[in-house]
Structures are given as C-alpha cells and as structure tokens.
Design a protein around this motif. Sequence first.
Motif, short mmCIF file in Angstrom:
data_model
loop_
_atom_site.label_atom_id
_atom_site.label_comp_id
_atom_site.label_asym_id
_atom_site.label_seq_id
_atom_site.Cartn_x
_atom_site.Cartn_y
_atom_site.Cartn_z
N ALA A 40 41.16 -15.07 36.26
CA ALA A 40 40.50 -13.77 36.45
C ALA A 40 41.53 -12.72 36.84
CB ALA A 40 39.46 -13.90 37.56
N HIS A 41 41.20 -11.47 36.55
CA HIS A 41 42.02 -10.35 37.02
C HIS A 41 41.33 -9.78 38.25
CE1 HIS A 41 43.32 -10.73 32.81
NE2 HIS A 41 44.46 -10.20 33.23
N LEU A 42 42.02 -9.89 39.39
CA LEU A 42 41.39 -9.48 40.65
C LEU A 42 40.96 -8.02 40.66
CD1 LEU A 42 43.63 -11.47 43.16
CD2 LEU A 42 41.18 -11.80 42.79
N ASP A 43 41.77 -7.15 40.07
CA ASP A 43 41.41 -5.72 40.09
C ASP A 43 40.52 -5.33 38.90
OD1 ASP A 43 43.16 -5.68 37.96
OD2 ASP A 43 44.54 -4.20 38.83
N GLY A 44 40.19 -6.34 38.06
CA GLY A 44 39.30 -6.07 36.94
C GLY A 44 39.99 -5.43 35.74
N ARG A 45 41.31 -5.20 35.85
CA ARG A 45 42.06 -4.57 34.73
C ARG A 45 42.81 -5.64 33.96
NH1 ARG A 45 45.66 -1.65 37.82
NH2 ARG A 45 46.74 -1.05 35.92
N ARG A 46 42.38 -5.88 32.73
CA ARG A 46 42.96 -6.95 31.92
C ARG A 46 44.42 -6.69 31.56
NH1 ARG A 46 39.66 -10.77 29.51
NH2 ARG A 46 41.15 -10.98 27.83
N GLU A 47 44.86 -5.44 31.70
CA GLU A 47 46.26 -5.16 31.34
C GLU A 47 47.20 -5.41 32.53
OE1 GLU A 47 43.77 -3.03 31.43
OE2 GLU A 47 44.33 -1.23 32.56
N ASN A 48 46.65 -5.62 33.72
CA ASN A 48 47.48 -5.91 34.90
C ASN A 48 47.66 -7.42 35.03
OD1 ASN A 48 48.74 -6.19 37.33
ND2 ASN A 48 47.17 -5.15 38.55
N ASN A 49 48.74 -7.92 34.44
CA ASN A 49 48.96 -9.36 34.41
C ASN A 49 50.01 -9.84 35.40
OD1 ASN A 49 47.04 -10.13 32.35
ND2 ASN A 49 48.30 -8.93 30.95
N ALA A 50 50.22 -9.08 36.47
CA ALA A 50 51.11 -9.54 37.54
C ALA A 50 50.46 -10.77 38.17
CB ALA A 50 51.27 -8.44 38.57
N VAL A 51 51.26 -11.79 38.52
CA VAL A 51 50.66 -13.02 39.05
C VAL A 51 49.82 -12.75 40.30
CG1 VAL A 51 52.15 -14.80 38.06
CG2 VAL A 51 52.83 -13.64 40.18
N ALA A 52 50.20 -11.75 41.09
CA ALA A 52 49.43 -11.44 42.30
C ALA A 52 48.03 -10.94 41.95
CB ALA A 52 50.16 -10.40 43.14
N ASN A 53 47.84 -10.48 40.72
CA ASN A 53 46.53 -9.97 40.30
C ASN A 53 45.70 -11.04 39.58
OD1 ASN A 53 44.58 -7.86 39.97
ND2 ASN A 53 45.15 -7.79 37.80
N LEU A 54 46.32 -12.22 39.37
CA LEU A 54 45.61 -13.28 38.65
C LEU A 54 45.03 -14.29 39.63
CD1 LEU A 54 48.24 -13.82 35.79
CD2 LEU A 54 46.17 -12.41 35.72
N ALA A 55 43.83 -14.74 39.33
CA ALA A 55 43.16 -15.71 40.21
C ALA A 55 42.59 -16.83 39.36
CB ALA A 55 42.03 -15.03 40.98
N ILE A 56 42.70 -18.05 39.87
CA ILE A 56 42.16 -19.20 39.15
C ILE A 56 40.76 -19.49 39.71
CG2 ILE A 56 42.46 -21.67 38.69
CD1 ILE A 56 45.51 -21.12 38.83
N LEU A 57 39.79 -19.40 38.81
CA LEU A 57 38.39 -19.57 39.22
C LEU A 57 37.65 -20.40 38.17
CD1 LEU A 57 37.57 -15.89 40.28
CD2 LEU A 57 37.93 -17.81 41.83
N CYS A 58 36.58 -21.05 38.58
CA CYS A 58 35.72 -21.74 37.61
C CYS A 58 34.89 -20.64 36.92
CB CYS A 58 34.85 -22.78 38.31
SG CYS A 58 33.49 -22.08 39.27
N PRO A 59 34.24 -20.95 35.79
CA PRO A 59 33.49 -19.91 35.08
C PRO A 59 32.42 -19.22 35.94
CG PRO A 59 33.78 -21.83 33.69
CD PRO A 59 34.28 -22.22 35.06
N THR A 60 31.74 -19.99 36.79
CA THR A 60 30.69 -19.40 37.63
C THR A 60 31.28 -18.41 38.63
OG1 THR A 60 29.39 -21.41 37.40
CG2 THR A 60 28.80 -19.94 39.21
N CYS A 61 32.33 -18.83 39.33
CA CYS A 61 32.92 -17.95 40.35
C CYS A 61 33.59 -16.75 39.69
CB CYS A 61 33.88 -18.74 41.23
SG CYS A 61 33.02 -19.99 42.23
N HIS A 62 34.16 -16.94 38.49
CA HIS A 62 34.76 -15.83 37.75
C HIS A 62 33.70 -14.76 37.48
CE1 HIS A 62 37.49 -14.55 34.10
NE2 HIS A 62 37.26 -13.56 34.94
N LYS A 63 32.55 -15.22 37.02
CA LYS A 63 31.45 -14.29 36.73
C LYS A 63 31.00 -13.58 38.01
CE LYS A 63 28.36 -13.01 33.57
NZ LYS A 63 28.71 -12.56 32.24
N MET A 64 30.91 -14.35 39.10
CA MET A 64 30.47 -13.75 40.37
C MET A 64 31.47 -12.72 40.85
SD MET A 64 28.24 -16.44 42.51
CE MET A 64 29.53 -17.37 43.29
#
Length: 124
Positions: A40-64
């Motif tokens: 997931a992109h923590l800030d919701g911006r798909r173009e921000n691919n800095a590792v600090a902005n990336l989060a590993i989530l299951c599909p349910t938690c990603h959606k939430m």
Amino acid sequence: MQPKQPKGHVNYRKRALEHYHDRLHCWYCGFGFSQILEVAHLDGRRENNAVANLAILCPTCHKMLDLGLISKRIVIAMRDRSRIGQWSKRMKDTGKKAAATRKCNVAALQRKRHLAAVKAAETK
Ligand SMILES: [Zn+2]
C-alpha cells in the motif's frame, strides 16, 4: 524474454518486499501468507514509491487503510513493533490469583458442608 516495463515504472511491490524482507506479514493484523500480501501507499499517492511510504498489508487491511478505517500512524507503529509477545507482563499474578480462587472455593465448600451437617443434625 522478460516483459518490458513502461519507462519510469517502479516495481514498488518488489521494492517493498525486498526492503521489508524481515516483516513479510500484514503490518496491521499480522496475516502471514506472503503470496497474497499487498503493498500500500501510506499517503495514497501511487507515484510516491519511497520505501517509507510503502506498507505491507493483507488485501482486507489495505482496503481499510484506503477507506480511512485504519490510521497510517498505527500501521507505521505496527511495522516497527516487535512481534514477540511479552507474556510475563500479562501473566504476572496469575499464580497468586489462581491460589486465591482455590482458597475461596475450598472455604465455600467447607461452609456448605458445615451447614448441611448442622441441618442434618437438627432434622435427625
Ligand atoms: Zn491485515
């Protein structure tokens, strides 16, 4: 031949999974099948691919996360938290509590038997 990626494309999934290789579980709920985990992109911006902005989530938690039902702050806190539980903290006084309960139960049983004996003697 490998499929070509469009110019400027960043494989953020691969980047996140490599960077967080020691945390391959859903950071929010702990679900651990790596094959279904999403990035997931923590800030919701798909173009921000800095590792600090990336989060590993299951599909349910990603959606939430995307719907704002769970907070970014908690996801980040869970990322940095140890997954080893501190049982000693939780079970600190269970021995004492169990002993007190046993003592209580024995006393109640003795009282009950005493009263039954008194009643039996009275009705003889
Ligand atoms: Zn999850």
